[in-house]
Design a protein around this motif. Structure first.
Motif, PDB file in Angstrom:
ATOM      1  N   PRO A 242       0.978  -1.143  -0.201  1.00  0.00           N
ATOM      2  CA  PRO A 242      -0.147  -0.033   0.191  1.00  0.00           C
ATOM      3  C   PRO A 242       0.680   1.179   0.000  1.00  0.00           C
ATOM      4  CG  PRO A 242      -0.778  -1.517   2.043  1.00  0.00           C
ATOM      5  CD  PRO A 242       0.835  -2.357   0.971  1.00  0.00           C
ATOM      6  N   ALA A 243       0.465   1.973  -0.801  1.00  0.00           N
ATOM      7  CA  ALA A 243       1.128   3.935  -0.801  1.00  0.00           C
ATOM      8  C   ALA A 243      -0.164   4.718  -1.023  1.00  0.00           C
ATOM      9  CB  ALA A 243       2.165   3.983  -1.595  1.00  0.00           C
ATOM     10  N   ALA A 244       0.684   5.569  -0.247  1.00  0.00           N
ATOM     11  CA  ALA A 244      -0.192   6.689  -0.289  1.00  0.00           C
ATOM     12  C   ALA A 244       0.328   7.737  -1.804  1.00  0.00           C
ATOM     13  CB  ALA A 244      -0.548   8.189   0.380  1.00  0.00           C
ATOM     14  N   ILE A 245      -0.442   8.532  -2.379  1.00  0.00           N
ATOM     15  CA  ILE A 245      -0.036   9.224  -3.451  1.00  0.00           C
ATOM     16  C   ILE A 245       0.082  10.583  -3.571  1.00  0.00           C
ATOM     17  CG2 ILE A 245      -0.025   9.538  -6.615  1.00  0.00           C
ATOM     18  CD1 ILE A 245       0.627   6.307  -5.315  1.00  0.00           C
ATOM     19  N   TYR A 246       0.684  11.261  -3.700  1.00  0.00           N
ATOM     20  CA  TYR A 246       0.512  12.734  -3.330  1.00  0.00           C
ATOM     21  C   TYR A 246       0.058  13.080  -3.979  1.00  0.00           C
ATOM     22  CZ  TYR A 246       1.387  17.546  -2.249  1.00  0.00           C
ATOM     23  OH  TYR A 246       1.473  18.869  -1.826  1.00  0.00           O
ATOM     24  N   LYS A 247      -0.744  14.467  -4.672  1.00  0.00           N
ATOM     25  CA  LYS A 247      -1.728  14.811  -5.756  1.00  0.00           C
ATOM     26  C   LYS A 247      -1.306  16.427  -5.624  1.00  0.00           C
ATOM     27  CE  LYS A 247      -3.012  12.389  -8.125  1.00  0.00           C
ATOM     28  NZ  LYS A 247      -3.008  11.840  -9.536  1.00  0.00           N
ATOM     29  N   VAL A 374       2.338  22.182   2.236  1.00  0.00           N
ATOM     30  CA  VAL A 374       2.581  20.918   1.443  1.00  0.00           C
ATOM     31  C   VAL A 374       2.852  19.767   1.777  1.00  0.00           C
ATOM     32  CG1 VAL A 374       4.235  20.655  -0.508  1.00  0.00           C
ATOM     33  CG2 VAL A 374       3.724  23.374  -0.523  1.00  0.00           C
ATOM     34  N   GLY A 375       1.771  19.041   1.810  1.00  0.00           N
ATOM     35  CA  GLY A 375       1.698  18.003   1.907  1.00  0.00           C
ATOM     36  C   GLY A 375       2.810  16.756   2.368  1.00  0.00           C
ATOM     37  N   SER A 376       3.922  16.850   1.409  1.00  0.00           N
ATOM     38  CA  SER A 376       4.682  16.255   0.946  1.00  0.00           C
ATOM     39  C   SER A 376       5.407  16.401   2.094  1.00  0.00           C
ATOM     40  CB  SER A 376       5.242  16.145  -0.479  1.00  0.00           C
ATOM     41  OG  SER A 376       5.781  17.608  -0.662  1.00  0.00           O
ATOM     42  N   ASN A 395       9.835  14.179  -3.275  1.00  0.00           N
ATOM     43  CA  ASN A 395      10.925  15.137  -2.585  1.00  0.00           C
ATOM     44  C   ASN A 395      10.239  15.563  -1.585  1.00  0.00           C
ATOM     45  OD1 ASN A 395      11.922  13.865  -4.841  1.00  0.00           O
ATOM     46  ND2 ASN A 395      11.899  16.167  -6.423  1.00  0.00           N
ATOM     47  N   GLY A 396      11.912  15.819  -0.634  1.00  0.00           N
ATOM     48  CA  GLY A 396      11.797  16.953   0.105  1.00  0.00           C
ATOM     49  C   GLY A 396      12.073  16.264   1.929  1.00  0.00           C
TER      50      GLY A 396
END
Length: 510
Positions: A242-247, A374-376, A395-396
């Protein structure tokens, strides 16, 4: 000097009117409690009052902005508090999963709860205020994250897996029992084995040979896209989990625009850009994409090359460069994909502008506060490149602070009954939670700024109102005395006028 009777009447009436005007003016001031009721009362004072009132009005607008910003930040802070509680529960489950006495079935049950908690975590990071996403950067009109799949690759580059699509109820394990030490994807068909039940049983599959950029394999309801040219070794393994994709938007992302006549071009900027960059085509008269032989003009460029210049200072100076017409144009910070085919003409331009992911609200003159995030940078996750579609860690953040990737690997380790993997994820969960706590402190600092600004505005309003009162308000005792004096004068004028009016020529002759 002859004094006519008409002069007596005129003087009497003027005296009475003057006294009455004074009484009316003082009565108005006493009634309104203001010395200045119209600009003509005191032009300079009235102008000063207007300026001070304008300052109060501006403070009122800033206070509205502050209340709006408080709504954003208070909501985000509440979400982060719930997120922290969710992560603490994940840590508790990871502690249980790291216990050596647990069976694989028990770890599987823990993994099921963690899958639910991961979905809850994604829902919390998609929180919004008044319909605006809190953690999607500048993309406030859409959720920050979506549920997806990712790949954890061992003994090969992470870029081996270009992207993963579909849905899997349980982690898919992949291993490559290839006979040679190293094989490049796409050169030959590459057999491998995969398991959908935690490694208990294995099935055969093959990455086909091919010349396309990616080569796809279906594993049940999952499509795994492998990157052509990447190396696979005998000990290469991977897990689809499972993963979460940042949009949302990310810092350094940029928007590319084309200013020309070719309708087929849709340029895309790739990289991280700090300042706007202008790109100008220099081929004379034109060049095709992909390149053909341009019209030669001394000095003639190579066949198929695009001659271009770029400017970092809004066109004040230009730097020449050359690129093959079927590739990207290299610019500081990244590349520009022309995004189509056709003809470019000399003088046509592209502009790459960085996207500012921060939304700021002004809380005083020249002072603003960022209200979104910025959620990421907070939670990590995976990010799909908008140009290539390649999916990789956002990134980050370092891998151990990427909470969504840590949780994804934790679930995979539990479903694969990998106790060492669970222990590693347990330590990373702590680091990720500490990182989120630090970022929460940044939001707290912004909230404090709002409180300080609101307090400063309140004091400024009181001070300004006092200054207006000093200029505009009347002295009640003084106005009362002046009013009594004006009435006495008016009565005196009436009495004197009445006596004068009764005089005649006979009175004078006597």
């Amino acid at each position: 000097m002859r004094i006519a009777r008409s002069m007596l009447y005129t003087q009497s009436i003027n005296g009475m009117n003057g006294s009455m005007n004074t009484i009316l003016r003082l009565s108005e001031q006493a009634s309104s409690q203001k010395r200045i009721n119209r600009p003509s009362d005191d032009p300079s004072g009235a102008a000063m009052v207007l300026d001070l009132q304008e300052h109060i009005n501006s403070l009122a607008q800033y206070d509205e902005n502050i209340n709006s910003a408080k709504g954003w930040l208070d909501t985000a802070n509440e979400q982060l508090g719930t997120i922290s509680k969710t992560i603490i529960r994940m840590q508790e489950l990871a502690n249980q999963g790291a216990t050596g006495t647990l069976t694989d079935k028990q770890r599987g049950l823990i993994a099921k709860e963690l899958r639910e908690l991961q979905v809850q975590l994604i829902g919390l990071t998609n929180g919004d205020y008044a319909g605006n996403s809190l953690f999607a950067g500048a993309a406030i009109d859409s959720p920050a994250y979506e549920v997806g799949l990712g790949a954890t690759v061992e003994n090969a580059k992470p870029t081996l897996v270009h992207s993963v699509k579909g849905d899997a109820k349980k982690t898919i394990a992949i291993k490559f029992p290839v006979p040679t030490a190293t094989t490049n994807v796409g050169d030959v068909a590459i057999p491998f084995k995969y398991s959908e039940d935690g490694g208990k049983t294995w099935k055969d599959a093959t990455i086909p040979a091919g010349v396309t950029d990616t080569l796809s394999v279906r594993l049940g309801g999952v499509e795994v896209n492998f990157k052509k040219g990447e190396q696979i070794k005998q000990d290469t393994t991977m897990r689809i989990r499972p993963a979460a994709i940042y949009k949302g938007s990310i810092d350094g992302e940029a928007k590319a625009s084309y200013y020309g006549v070719n309708p087929s071009l849709d340029p895309v900027a790739r990289g991280e850009f700090k300042t706007p960059i202008a790109i100008r085509i220099e081929n004379d008269p034109s060049v095709s994409i992909p390149g053909t032989t341009p019209v030669p003009t001394p000095p003639a460029p190579a066949v198929g090359d695009i001659e271009y210049s770029y400017s970092l200072d809004n066109g004040a100076s230009w730097i020449r460069a050359t690129a093959s017409a079927d590739k990207f144009l290299n610019i500081p910070g990244g590349q520009l994909d022309l995004g189509g085919t056709g003809t470019l003409t000399k003088g046509e331009q592209f502009v790459v502008k960085p996207i500012d992911s921060a939304i700021r609200i002004e809380i005083s003159a020249g002072n603003s506060v960022q209200v979104n995030s910025v959620g990421s940078n907070f939670f990590g996750g995976l990010y799909a490149d908008k140009m290539t579609g390649a999916t990789g860690p956002a990134n980050g953040l370092s891998p151990e602070k990427n909470i969504f990737e840590v949780v994804g690997n934790l679930i995979a380790s539990l479903e694969m009954d990998d106790q060492d993997g669970v222990k590693k994820c347990l330590g990373n969960l702590k680091l990720a939670n500490e990182h989120i706590t630090t970022e929460t402190g940044v939001l707290g600092g912004r909230q404090n700024r709002l409180s300080f600004a609101l307090d400063a505005h309140g004091k400024s309003k009181i001070s300004t109102q006092s200054r207006i009162s000093a200029i505009q308000d009347v002295d009640v005792a003084k106005i009362s005395t002046e009013s009594e004096r004006a009435q006495y004068i008016y009565k005196s004028v009436l009495s004197t006028s009445a006596k004068v009016m009764n005089l005649s020529l006979l009175d004078y002759l006597r």
